[in-house]
Design a protein around this motif. Structure first.
Motif, PDB file in Angstrom:
ATOM      1  N   PRO A  41      22.279  74.519  56.970  1.00  0.00           N
ATOM      2  CA  PRO A  41      23.337  75.188  57.728  1.00  0.00           C
ATOM      3  C   PRO A  41      23.031  76.663  57.991  1.00  0.00           C
ATOM      4  N   PHE A  42      23.418  77.136  59.164  1.00  0.00           N
ATOM      5  CA  PHE A  42      23.172  78.522  59.556  1.00  0.00           C
ATOM      6  C   PHE A  42      24.404  79.075  60.257  1.00  0.00           C
ATOM      7  N   SER A  43      24.887  80.221  59.760  1.00  0.00           N
ATOM      8  CA  SER A  43      26.063  80.815  60.388  1.00  0.00           C
ATOM      9  C   SER A  43      25.711  82.008  61.266  1.00  0.00           C
ATOM     10  N   TYR A  44      24.435  82.353  61.365  1.00  0.00           N
ATOM     11  CA  TYR A  44      23.993  83.293  62.396  1.00  0.00           C
ATOM     12  C   TYR A  44      23.707  82.449  63.632  1.00  0.00           C
ATOM     13  N   SER A  45      24.768  81.927  64.258  1.00  0.00           N
ATOM     14  CA  SER A  45      24.583  80.989  65.365  1.00  0.00           C
ATOM     15  C   SER A  45      25.727  81.098  66.350  1.00  0.00           C
ATOM     16  N   GLN A  46      25.442  80.716  67.607  1.00  0.00           N
ATOM     17  CA  GLN A  46      26.474  80.771  68.639  1.00  0.00           C
ATOM     18  C   GLN A  46      25.969  80.119  69.924  1.00  0.00           C
ATOM     19  N   VAL A  47      26.906  79.629  70.758  1.00  0.00           N
ATOM     20  CA  VAL A  47      26.572  79.188  72.112  1.00  0.00           C
ATOM     21  C   VAL A  47      26.652  80.423  73.006  1.00  0.00           C
ATOM     22  N   ILE A  48      25.677  80.601  73.889  1.00  0.00           N
ATOM     23  CA  ILE A  48      25.645  81.817  74.708  1.00  0.00           C
ATOM     24  C   ILE A  48      25.648  81.541  76.208  1.00  0.00           C
ATOM     25  N   ASN A  49      25.515  80.294  76.606  1.00  0.00           N
ATOM     26  CA  ASN A  49      25.516  79.983  78.044  1.00  0.00           C
ATOM     27  C   ASN A  49      25.764  78.494  78.237  1.00  0.00           C
ATOM     28  N   HIS A  50      26.213  78.119  79.457  1.00  0.00           N
ATOM     29  CA  HIS A  50      26.472  76.698  79.715  1.00  0.00           C
ATOM     30  C   HIS A  50      25.607  76.142  80.846  1.00  0.00           C
ATOM     31  N   ASP A  51      24.969  76.993  81.631  1.00  0.00           N
ATOM     32  CA  ASP A  51      24.096  76.514  82.705  1.00  0.00           C
ATOM     33  C   ASP A  51      22.836  77.376  82.774  1.00  0.00           C
ATOM     34  N   PRO A  52      21.792  76.999  82.021  1.00  0.00           N
ATOM     35  CA  PRO A  52      21.714  75.831  81.141  1.00  0.00           C
ATOM     36  C   PRO A  52      22.466  76.060  79.832  1.00  0.00           C
ATOM     37  N   PRO A  53      22.767  74.975  79.100  1.00  0.00           N
ATOM     38  CA  PRO A  53      23.412  75.138  77.803  1.00  0.00           C
ATOM     39  C   PRO A  53      22.442  75.818  76.829  1.00  0.00           C
ATOM     40  N   LEU A  54      22.801  77.000  76.350  1.00  0.00           N
ATOM     41  CA  LEU A  54      21.916  77.761  75.473  1.00  0.00           C
ATOM     42  C   LEU A  54      22.628  78.149  74.183  1.00  0.00           C
ATOM     43  N   PHE A  55      21.865  78.105  73.106  1.00  0.00           N
ATOM     44  CA  PHE A  55      22.378  78.454  71.781  1.00  0.00           C
ATOM     45  C   PHE A  55      21.404  79.423  71.129  1.00  0.00           C
ATOM     46  N   VAL A  56      21.912  80.283  70.266  1.00  0.00           N
ATOM     47  CA  VAL A  56      21.039  81.159  69.483  1.00  0.00           C
ATOM     48  C   VAL A  56      21.269  80.892  68.005  1.00  0.00           C
ATOM     49  N   VAL A  57      20.186  80.985  67.243  1.00  0.00           N
ATOM     50  CA  VAL A  57      20.256  80.849  65.789  1.00  0.00           C
ATOM     51  C   VAL A  57      19.389  81.943  65.192  1.00  0.00           C
ATOM     52  N   GLY A  58      19.934  82.655  64.203  1.00  0.00           N
ATOM     53  CA  GLY A  58      19.179  83.711  63.540  1.00  0.00           C
ATOM     54  C   GLY A  58      18.690  83.252  62.183  1.00  0.00           C
ATOM     55  N   PHE A  59      17.425  83.534  61.891  1.00  0.00           N
ATOM     56  CA  PHE A  59      16.810  83.177  60.609  1.00  0.00           C
ATOM     57  C   PHE A  59      16.376  84.450  59.893  1.00  0.00           C
ATOM     58  N   VAL A  60      16.667  84.561  58.609  1.00  0.00           N
ATOM     59  CA  VAL A  60      16.177  85.671  57.821  1.00  0.00           C
ATOM     60  C   VAL A  60      14.767  85.327  57.352  1.00  0.00           C
ATOM     61  N   GLY A  61      13.831  86.258  57.553  1.00  0.00           N
ATOM     62  CA  GLY A  61      12.444  86.002  57.175  1.00  0.00           C
ATOM     63  C   GLY A  61      11.529  86.181  58.370  1.00  0.00           C
ATOM     64  N   SER A  62      10.324  85.683  58.263  1.00  0.00           N
ATOM     65  CA  SER A  62       9.326  85.839  59.317  1.00  0.00           C
ATOM     66  C   SER A  62       8.761  84.496  59.738  1.00  0.00           C
ATOM     67  N   LEU A  63       8.136  84.479  60.895  1.00  0.00           N
ATOM     68  CA  LEU A  63       7.481  83.255  61.361  1.00  0.00           C
ATOM     69  C   LEU A  63       6.284  82.911  60.477  1.00  0.00           C
ATOM     70  N   GLU A  64       5.605  83.937  60.006  1.00  0.00           N
ATOM     71  CA  GLU A  64       4.420  83.716  59.168  1.00  0.00           C
ATOM     72  C   GLU A  64       4.782  82.994  57.880  1.00  0.00           C
ATOM     73  N   LYS A  65       5.932  83.347  57.313  1.00  0.00           N
ATOM     74  CA  LYS A  65       6.365  82.728  56.071  1.00  0.00           C
ATOM     75  C   LYS A  65       7.602  81.851  56.302  1.00  0.00           C
TER      76      LYS A  65
END
Length: 309
Positions: free
Chosen positions: A144-168
């Motif tokens: 579960p992630f609460s750094y999240s939200q819908v930001i658009n409907h055309d196209p349907p877009l969502f954002v999710v925030g992750f703590v940390g880095s892509l490398e790890k």
């Protein structure tokens, strides 16, 4: 450590925002560089806001039982006769209060203070219960992630925030970055405990599906499974990721934003209207994220028409 709706010390415990707090907290007197001595501030949040003590079971046992049959009730707005230019509906009381200025990067301020401030103040937040599958298809993940939200409907877009880095990257972010697929599931009252259990810090490769007891349902476009218990799910394709650098530790990557496009919607048939355009709040009974280990439920609503110029 991945960003989940709970910090390590609070996993497996939850409180419901609508329940009566066990006791209030009072902060010690402190000095404000702008306002001088500040009054004692009494908090109405539970004593387990950010920390679960040995007495948590006793505190939990003292609270009323959860009422499953609480209906969604629509009431009048606070000031039904409000007219243009009236301002706040409190008769000016809020204008008598002072504010404390906070520099998120001031000397000596730990980043955990910003974390606690934001998750307790930016509420309620929707929770994205994200299911993914590893690139080799051998392991599955649910978190579960609460750094999240819908930001658009055309196209349907969502954002999710992750703590940390892509490398790890851990678990969800690793799978999402490698497969560019996921499913975003909405959490409802009837499986909040199981959803909370998926926040456990299992090692990579250990599936939270087993820990939670939730049921995998086949998706249509992506490989990751939907949560069968979820009233609404969204199959998603990764659009892009953006990595962020720490302000307090230059050079250290501390956050990743993922933009996800919804490519299929799934809604339980008793929660969707005939035009497949509206989800019934009374059936959805969504659970939101508050501060610390607290969750919220939506049982009260008001309706205010949008103004026209």
């Amino acid at each position: 450590m991945r960003h989940s709706i709970l910090s390590n010390f609070s996993r497996f415990f939850y409180t419901i925002s609508s329940l009566k707090p066990f006791k209030s907290r009072t902060l010690s007197r402190r000095l404000s560089p702008v306002l001088g001595p500040s009054p004692y501030r009494s908090f109405s949040q539970t004593s387990t806001m950010f920390k679960v003590g040995d007495d948590f079971e006793k505190i939990q046992a003292s609270r009323p039982d959860f009422k499953h049959d609480v209906p969604v009730t629509f009431s009048k707005p606070p000031k039904p006769d409000w007219k243009e230019g009236d301002g706040a509906n409190d008769g000016g009381e809020s204008l008598k209060k002072n504010h404390v200025e906070i520099d998120p990067h001031e000397d000596g301020r730990p980043v955990t203070s910003n974390y606690k401030l934001l998750i307790s103040g930016m509420v309620p937040r929707p929770i994205a219960l994200i299911s993914t599958r590893s690139k080799d298809g051998k392991t599955t993940n649910l978190a579960p992630f609460s750094y999240s939200q819908v930001i658009n409907h055309d196209p349907p877009l969502f954002v999710v925030g992750f703590v940390g880095s892509l490398e790890k990257a851990k678990d969800t972010l690793k799978n999402l970055a490698e497969t560019e697929e996921c499913v975003i599931n909405i959490i409802s009252e009837h499986f909040v405990e199981a959803a909370n259990a998926t926040a456990i810090n299992t090692p990579y490769g250990v599936s939270e599906w087993d820990v939670s007891g939730l049921t995998q349902a086949p998706s249509s476009v992506v490989q990751a499974a939907r949560v069968k218990e979820s009233i609404m799910s969204v199959e998603g394709k990764l659009v892009e990721t953006k990595e962020f650098e720490s302000r307090t530790t230059p050079g250290k990557k501390t956050g990743v934003l993922a933009i996800i496009e919804g490519v299929r919607f799934w809604v339980r048939d008793d929660a969707i209207n005939e035009e497949k355009s509206i989800v019934d709040l009374k059936v959805l009974k969504p659970i939101s994220r508050l501060g610390g280990i607290s969750y919220g439920r939506t049982t009260d609503a008001i309706e205010i028409p949008r103004p026209q110029f």
